[in-house]
Enzyme design. Structure first.
Site, short mmCIF file in Angstrom:
data_model
loop_
_atom_site.label_atom_id
_atom_site.label_comp_id
_atom_site.label_asym_id
_atom_site.label_seq_id
_atom_site.Cartn_x
_atom_site.Cartn_y
_atom_site.Cartn_z
CE LYS A 1 44.56 27.68 -107.84
NZ LYS A 1 44.83 26.95 -109.06
CE LYS B 1 47.09 28.76 -73.86
NZ LYS B 1 46.54 28.80 -75.22
CG PHE C 1 45.84 18.35 -75.11
CD1 PHE C 1 44.57 18.32 -74.56
CD2 PHE C 1 46.49 17.15 -75.36
CE1 PHE C 1 43.94 17.12 -74.27
CE2 PHE C 1 45.88 15.93 -75.07
CZ PHE C 1 44.60 15.92 -74.53
CE LYS D 1 51.84 26.52 -74.99
NZ LYS D 1 52.10 25.53 -76.00
CG ASN E 1 47.21 22.36 -86.77
OD1 ASN E 1 46.87 21.22 -86.51
ND2 ASN E 1 46.48 23.42 -86.47
CG ASP F 1 48.65 30.02 -81.90
OD1 ASP F 1 47.63 29.81 -81.22
OD2 ASP F 1 49.70 29.38 -81.77
N1 CTP Z 1 44.31 27.04 -77.64
C1 CTP Z 1 43.17 27.79 -77.70
N2 CTP Z 1 43.08 28.82 -78.60
C2 CTP Z 1 44.11 29.12 -79.38
C3 CTP Z 1 45.32 28.38 -79.31
C4 CTP Z 1 45.38 27.34 -78.41
O1 CTP Z 1 42.22 27.51 -76.96
N3 CTP Z 1 44.03 30.12 -80.23
C5 CTP Z 1 44.38 25.94 -76.66
C6 CTP Z 1 44.71 24.60 -77.30
O2 CTP Z 1 43.54 23.91 -77.66
C7 CTP Z 1 45.45 23.89 -76.18
C8 CTP Z 1 46.14 25.03 -75.45
O3 CTP Z 1 45.43 26.20 -75.78
O4 CTP Z 1 44.60 23.25 -75.28
C9 CTP Z 1 47.60 25.20 -75.80
O5 CTP Z 1 47.70 25.24 -77.21
P1 CTP Z 1 49.13 25.30 -77.91
O6 CTP Z 1 48.92 25.35 -79.39
O7 CTP Z 1 50.01 24.22 -77.35
O8 CTP Z 1 49.72 26.64 -77.37
P2 CTP Z 1 49.45 28.14 -77.72
O9 CTP Z 1 48.65 28.75 -76.61
O10 CTP Z 1 48.86 28.28 -79.08
O11 CTP Z 1 50.92 28.74 -77.66
P3 CTP Z 1 52.18 28.44 -78.64
O12 CTP Z 1 51.60 28.17 -80.01
O13 CTP Z 1 52.95 29.70 -78.57
O14 CTP Z 1 52.91 27.26 -78.07
#
Ligand code: CTP
Length: 404
Positions: free
Chosen positions: A287, A336, A318, A332, A209, A277
């Site tokens: 490869k 969380k 975040f 979130k 990302n 995710d």
């Molecule tokens: N985070 C985490 N582990 C993951 C994904 C996210 O600990 N597998 C944490 C990120 O570091 C951030 C928070 O969760 O502090 C929110 O991450 P974000 O990417 O905004 O949201 P997601 O929980 O991944 O949900 P979505 O992608 O559906 O918005």
């Protein structure tokens, strides 16, 4: 203002020594007590009298001059310093500092002081780029010295390259950062994650990302400057911040393992990392070739680190969003079990991925919102730590309010 602050200014023998006069003048006007120390070589470029007038103080040049007030000059100056600034710093003083030599007044003060030391190198570009000088600078950085990098430009020796003393503005900014430090996070162990994780598809490709890691690194630097014991777990491609050791990870699973270890005795976890995710269900050993007209890939969920790690520490997350910012962030925060969430609209110009600035809203567990203007990632980091600093111990209460 630098009132009540003592800056020991070490000047060494570079043609840039004349710029130290401007530095001394700026610091004095800002209210600092500037104690100048000049090496023998420095005095060939600029006279102690100049500094004497600009700082309104005696200038120390000689290790063997009878000390005023019967105090030993190198020890008393080392103790008086709130910060020691060596500007300009020649290759010679850099080598001496890196190896602990103390054969004149300035190098003895460097060895004797417990104050932070800022080093602003200035020299011929070949001397600067020489691996010996670079090795010495790395050694100083590892030991927590703050290096204000020289600029690239036309040098006095007619070469063009890196070696010109940094702008006086940059040196003053480094001094202000150091002297602006507070110790309100002293004794707190904070764990910060940074960067975007990479989930390998094959040995050369990954799912990733756009996160640069700059926000996490700003959080780490701000926490360091406020006295915290910082653990930075990073998947970012950035230079380690000075004085902070970084645990490098690549993917979400590795990050989870490192976070689990690190939070055992932590007071705060800040998940600034953009964790993938999903990851490919299978990573190809070789490869993948473009033989087929199309390719589909099965993905599986990665662990949600914030949701999985347990423990008695403040949990800060975040939320990087492109729509329904506050609504998504609040979900979130609840899902969380966070104490604070930093809601980050990544579609705002100058905010989010790769930028040095960010536009965020802080939302605490009891629903209080603070909308910050577009500001530097460092300023955002300090706002986050302001919230944390309100808690004297490991929290038994959630973050409930903001302090102005
Ligand atoms: N985070 C985490 N582990 C993951 C994904 C996210 O600990 N597998 C944490 C990120 O570091 C951030 C928070 O969760 O502090 C929110 O991450 P974000 O990417 O905004 O949201 P997601 O929980 O991944 O949900 P979505 O992608 O559906 O918005």
């Amino acid at each position: 203002m630098l009132t009540n602050k003592t800056v020991v200014l070490g000047i060494t023998g570079s043609i840039a020594a004349y710029k130290a006069a401007e530095l001394a003048s700026r610091l004095t006007k800002a209210g600092a007590a500037v104690e100048t120390v000049m090496t023998e070589a420095a005095q060939r470029f600029i006279t102690p009298l100049t500094l004497r007038f600009l700082t309104h103080r005696p200038v120390a040049c000689d290790m063997w001059a009878p000390p005023e007030n019967f105090s030993i000059t190198h020890v008393s100056l080392a103790q008086a310093a709130d910060v020691l600034v060596v500007a300009p710093a020649t290759a010679n003083i850099i080598a001496k500092m890196a190896h602990g030599l103390a054969d004149d007044l300035l190098s003895s003060i460097v060895l004797a002081t417990k104050a932070p030391v800022i080093v602003a190198p200035a020299m011929n570009c070949n001397m600067y780029e020489n691996p010996i000088t670079q090795g010495n600078l790395s050694c100083l950085k590892e030991r927590g010295f703050i290096i204000v990098e020289p600029a690239v430009g036309h040098l006095a020796c007619n070469d063009i390259g890196k070696g010109r003393l940094a702008d006086v503005d940059d040196i003053v900014a480094a001094i202000n950062t150091i002297l602006g430090r507070t110790d309100d996070l002293l004794g707190r162990k904070v764990v910060i994650t940074a960067g975007g994780t990479r989930e390998m598809i094959d040995p050369v490709r990954f799912l990733g990302n756009r996160s640069s890691g700059k926000m996490g690194y700003a959080l780490a630097e701000a926490a360091r400057d406020r006295g915290a014991d910082v653990t930075l777990i990073s998947s970012a491609q950035l230079e380690p911040p000075q004085g902070i050791s970084v645990t490098k990870v690549e993917n979400a699973h590795q990050m989870l393992e490192e976070v689990k270890q690190a939070v055992r005795d932590a007071d705060v976890l800040v998940m600034a990392a953009a964790v993938a995710d999903f990851r490919p269900k299978l990573t190809s050993q070789n490869k993948i070739k473009k033989d087929a007209p199309e390719l589909s890939m099965e993905l599986e969920r990665t662990p949600d680190i914030l949701s999985e790690v347990e423990g008695d520490f403040l949990r800060i997350g975040f939320a990087a969003e492109t729509e329904n910012l506050l609504q998504n962030a609040k979900k979130k925060l609840a899902d969380k079990r966070l104490d604070l969430i930093v809601a980050n609209d990544v579609t705002t110009h100058g905010s989010g991925f790769g930028a040095d600035t960010n536009k965020v809203t802080l939302i605490s567990r009891d629903g209080e919102e603070r909308d910050l203007p577009l500001t530097s990632k460092r300023a955002v980091a300090d706002k986050v730590w302001d919230c944390v600093a309100e808690f004297p111990h490991k929290p038994t209460h959630p973050l409930t309010s903001f302090q102005d």
